[in-house]
Design an enzyme around this catalytic site. Structure first.
Site, PDB file in Angstrom:
ATOM      1  CD  GLN A 122       9.945  -5.021  -6.867  1.00 38.68           C
ATOM      2  OE1 GLN A 122       9.059  -5.730  -6.388  1.00 38.68           O
ATOM      3  NE2 GLN A 122       9.666  -3.912  -7.503  1.00 38.68           N
ATOM      4  CB  SER A 125      10.682  -1.785   0.190  1.00 37.22           C
ATOM      5  OG  SER A 125       9.637  -1.787  -0.735  1.00 37.22           O
ATOM      6  CB  SER A 157       8.084 -11.187  -2.112  1.00 34.77           C
ATOM      7  OG  SER A 157       7.213 -10.229  -1.579  1.00 34.77           O
ATOM      8  CD  GLU A 240       5.772  -4.075  -7.752  1.00 35.62           C
ATOM      9  OE1 GLU A 240       6.357  -2.969  -7.849  1.00 35.62           O
ATOM     10  OE2 GLU A 240       5.874  -4.803  -6.761  1.00 35.62           O
ATOM     11  CD  GLU A 373      -3.255   4.794   1.865  1.00 37.14           C
ATOM     12  OE1 GLU A 373      -2.584   3.929   1.255  1.00 37.14           O
ATOM     13  OE2 GLU A 373      -3.821   4.566   2.939  1.00 37.14           O
TER      14      GLU A 373
HETATM   15  C1  LIG Z   1       3.163  -8.726   1.080  1.00 36.11           C
HETATM   16  C2  LIG Z   1       4.165  -7.685   0.691  1.00 36.11           C
HETATM   17  C3  LIG Z   1       5.184  -8.008  -0.182  1.00 36.11           C
HETATM   18  C4  LIG Z   1       6.137  -7.044  -0.551  1.00 36.11           C
HETATM   19  N1  LIG Z   1       7.142  -7.430  -1.399  1.00 36.11           N
HETATM   20  C5  LIG Z   1       8.109  -6.540  -1.719  1.00 36.11           C
HETATM   21  C6  LIG Z   1       9.219  -6.941  -2.517  1.00 36.11           C
HETATM   22  O1  LIG Z   1       9.302  -8.069  -2.952  1.00 36.11           O
HETATM   23  N2  LIG Z   1      10.186  -6.049  -2.787  1.00 36.11           N
HETATM   24  C7  LIG Z   1      10.122  -4.766  -2.339  1.00 36.11           C
HETATM   25  O2  LIG Z   1      11.042  -3.995  -2.659  1.00 36.11           O
HETATM   26  N3  LIG Z   1       9.097  -4.344  -1.558  1.00 36.11           N
HETATM   27  C8  LIG Z   1       8.093  -5.214  -1.239  1.00 36.11           C
HETATM   28  N4  LIG Z   1       7.039  -4.811  -0.431  1.00 36.11           N
HETATM   29  C9  LIG Z   1       7.072  -3.446   0.131  1.00 36.11           C
HETATM   30  C10 LIG Z   1       6.016  -2.522  -0.406  1.00 36.11           C
HETATM   31  O3  LIG Z   1       6.262  -2.188  -1.754  1.00 36.11           O
HETATM   32  C11 LIG Z   1       6.035  -1.277   0.510  1.00 36.11           C
HETATM   33  O4  LIG Z   1       5.605  -1.733   1.779  1.00 36.11           O
HETATM   34  C12 LIG Z   1       5.102  -0.203   0.017  1.00 36.11           C
HETATM   35  O5  LIG Z   1       5.647   0.393  -1.136  1.00 36.11           O
HETATM   36  C13 LIG Z   1       4.819   0.871   1.079  1.00 36.11           C
HETATM   37  O6  LIG Z   1       5.993   1.393   1.623  1.00 36.11           O
HETATM   38  P1  LIG Z   1       6.203   1.496   3.222  1.00 36.11           P
HETATM   39  O7  LIG Z   1       5.866   0.150   3.808  1.00 36.11           O
HETATM   40  O8  LIG Z   1       7.565   2.069   3.457  1.00 36.11           O
HETATM   41  O9  LIG Z   1       5.092   2.517   3.754  1.00 36.11           O
HETATM   42  P2  LIG Z   1       5.185   4.103   3.774  1.00 36.11           P
HETATM   43  O10 LIG Z   1       5.680   4.577   2.480  1.00 36.11           O
HETATM   44  O11 LIG Z   1       5.896   4.524   5.017  1.00 36.11           O
HETATM   45  O12 LIG Z   1       3.658   4.476   3.913  1.00 36.11           O
HETATM   46  C14 LIG Z   1       2.912   4.434   5.134  1.00 36.11           C
HETATM   47  C15 LIG Z   1       1.511   4.963   4.840  1.00 36.11           C
HETATM   48  O13 LIG Z   1       1.575   6.340   4.403  1.00 36.11           O
HETATM   49  C16 LIG Z   1       0.940   6.495   3.145  1.00 36.11           C
HETATM   50  N5  LIG Z   1       1.625   7.493   2.320  1.00 36.11           N
HETATM   51  C17 LIG Z   1       2.975   7.608   2.139  1.00 36.11           C
HETATM   52  N6  LIG Z   1       3.242   8.630   1.291  1.00 36.11           N
HETATM   53  C18 LIG Z   1       2.038   9.157   0.923  1.00 36.11           C
HETATM   54  C19 LIG Z   1       1.643  10.209   0.050  1.00 36.11           C
HETATM   55  N7  LIG Z   1       2.531  10.939  -0.620  1.00 36.11           N
HETATM   56  N8  LIG Z   1       0.303  10.457  -0.092  1.00 36.11           N
HETATM   57  C20 LIG Z   1      -0.620   9.719   0.580  1.00 36.11           C
HETATM   58  N9  LIG Z   1      -0.302   8.719   1.425  1.00 36.11           N
HETATM   59  C21 LIG Z   1       0.997   8.425   1.584  1.00 36.11           C
HETATM   60  C22 LIG Z   1       1.037   5.107   2.517  1.00 36.11           C
HETATM   61  O14 LIG Z   1       0.082   4.920   1.505  1.00 36.11           O
HETATM   62  C23 LIG Z   1       0.809   4.200   3.715  1.00 36.11           C
HETATM   63  O15 LIG Z   1      -0.556   4.057   4.001  1.00 36.11           O
HETATM   64  C24 LIG Z   1       6.066  -5.732  -0.040  1.00 36.11           C
HETATM   65  C25 LIG Z   1       5.022  -5.399   0.860  1.00 36.11           C
HETATM   66  C26 LIG Z   1       4.086  -6.356   1.218  1.00 36.11           C
HETATM   67  C27 LIG Z   1       2.991  -5.957   2.166  1.00 36.11           C
END
Ligand SMILES: Cc1cc2nc3c(=O)[nH]c(=O)nc-3n(C[C@H](O)[C@H](O)[C@H](O)COP(=O)(O)OP(=O)(O)OC[C@H]3O[C@@H](n4cnc5c(N)ncnc54)[C@H](O)[C@@H]3O)c2cc1C
Length: 403
Positions: A122, A125, A157, A240, A373
């Site tokens: 997928q 991100s 992933s 998902e 969150e």
């Molecule tokens: C093990 C693992 C596997 C993954 N696999 C995939 C994959 O296969 N494909 C893929 O596309 N992605 C994948 N991801 C990515 C995952 O979907 C993103 O990490 C996740 O959506 C969070 O985005 P970010 O890391 O950019 O954090 P950010 O969006 O930058 O968030 C940082 C912090 O701010 C908080 N925050 C942000 N906006 C708000 C809001 N409006 N209100 C309250 N709090 C908020 C978040 O909750 C978090 O605590 C994976 C992540 C992990 C850990």
């Protein structure tokens, strides 16, 4: 023996489905048939996703009867795909291909996805677009009957194992962010796709960063209309959360089963305080299991709703609490980490490795598939009807947003 539905038989009844399963089992003994061959026969008989159309792994039967079919196959010891390796294909790509793919797309992709011959990942991100997925910057520009894609994805992933990816891109930077996105199927072996491992706290590299440079995707591999990618992505994301938080577990299955097993086998580790904590988590796990069961029954009646967010939230919290208690119970022994060499798992699983592995891996549960969150925000707005978060960027063209 033929497994095709006899002429004139109503395919949507439990009696018909039970008989069709038995015919398939008689023709393909699960104990002696290779898994991909058995699953292929199941797909061809329309017994993969029974509510999918005939020719796409289904019979156009009521979705509510899927569980019956699954239970019959499970009771006969029939093979199922590994949910670590094929979770994205089965849980996210398949329902999206069904909802937005034309007949040709469904014919090309669904069978090898179901048999496990093709792995999916997928590509959602990005470094600047995780929770705020609609902020993504990977560009797709039309070039005749192709699109040319440039950008960077992250945390992908199993990209190192995948043949195909579901991909969201920006096709119009001049309109507000939710409106200028388009969704594609991307060939992970195409020129310009580069996969680089990212090592996690556990030591292994289950996910990757993926660089897309001048990747050509045929327009025929577009899912949904140009500019309608947000709607397609929302379908994927709702599925998902159900796939991560709502998959079927037996009572005392998963992490709570491992913890309860250690408790029974190691009486010397027990204390009254730990006993109370274990019982509380056992009850919580059972409540989560039954909630998942109800969610699957609701799902049988239609598309997943925001309930999947609640299930995913509960799953993440429970996994962290259970793996934390496992370490507490084992004391110093729980802190031992067996192997921190670099690994590229072909099939990630929470249940593998040591208690230390599970403790570290569970941290990712509250991030992957939408952070806790964000899920609380969805529940607040869409389940409880609380006021929406203020969205100042709603009417601003994506290209004018501060980055
Ligand atoms: C093990 C693992 C596997 C993954 N696999 C995939 C994959 O296969 N494909 C893929 O596309 N992605 C994948 N991801 C990515 C995952 O979907 C993103 O990490 C996740 O959506 C969070 O985005 P970010 O890391 O950019 O954090 P950010 O969006 O930058 O968030 C940082 C912090 O701010 C908080 N925050 C942000 N906006 C708000 C809001 N409006 N209100 C309250 N709090 C908020 C978040 O909750 C978090 O605590 C994976 C992540 C992990 C850990």
């Amino acid at each position: 023996m033929s497994t095709a539905p006899p002429a004139g038989t109503p395919t949507g009844t439990p009696e018909y489905l039970r008989a069709a399963v038995q015919r398939l089992l008689a023709a393909h003994d699960p104990a002696h048939t290779p898994a991909a061959e058995f699953l292929g026969a199941r797909y061809d008989a329309g017994l993969a996703w029974i509510h999918f159309p005939v020719g796409s792994g289904g019979l156009g039967a009521p979705r509510a009867l899927q569980q019956l079919v699954n239970d019959e196959f499970t009771a006969a010891g029939a093979p199922v795909l590994d949910s670590g390796r094929h979770g994205i294909g089965l849980g996210m790509a398949a329902p999206t291909l069904l909802a937005f793919g034309d007949e040709e797309i469904r014919r090309r992709f669904l069978r090898p996805l179901w048999t496990g011959e093709e792995v999916w990942c997928q590509l959602f991100s990005e470094p600047g677009a995780g929770s705020d997925l609609a902020a993504l910057a990977t560009r797709a520009v039309r070039d005749g009957d192709h699109w040319v894609v440039d950008g960077q994805k992250v945390w992908t992933s199993l990209a190192h194992e995948a043949q195909w990816a579901i991909l969201v891109t920006r096709t119009d930077p001049n309109v507000p962010k939710h409106r200028g996105m388009t969704y594609f199927i991307c060939d992970m072996t195409a020129p310009g796709v580069e996969v680089r491992p990212l090592r996690q706290a556990t030591g292994e590299a289950e996910f990757n960063e993926v660089f897309l440079t001048g990747v050509r995707i045929p327009d025929a591999h577009r899912l949904g209309a140009v500019g309608d990618g947000w709607r397609v992505a929302t379908t994927t994301l709702m599925n998902e959360r159900v796939a991560i938080g709502g998959h079927a577990e037996p009572r005392e299955g998963g992490l709570i089963g491992l913890l309860a097993g250690t408790w029974r086998e190691r009486p010397e580790l027990r204390t009254p305080g730990l006993h109370d904590a274990l019982l509380r988590l056992w009850v919580d796990a059972e409540a989560a299991r039954l909630t998942g069961e109800r969610l699957r029954q609701q799902l049988a009646a239609g598309q997943p709703g925001p309930e999947g967010s609640a299930a995913k939230l509960a799953f993440a919290r429970l996994n962290q609490q259970i793996s934390g208690l496992e370490l507490e119970l084992l004391g110093e022994e729980g802190l031992l980490y067996d192997d921190w060499t670099f690994r590229r798992p072909a099939s990630p699983s929470m249940l593998q490795g040591t208690p230390g592995y599970r403790y570290l891996r569970a941290k990712g549960n509250s991030i992957e598939g939408g952070t806790s969150e964000i899920l609380r925000g969805i529940i607040a707005e869409r389940v409880l009807g609380l006021p929406q978060e203020i969205r100042v960027d709603k009417d601003v063209a994506w290209k004018d947003l501060p980055r």
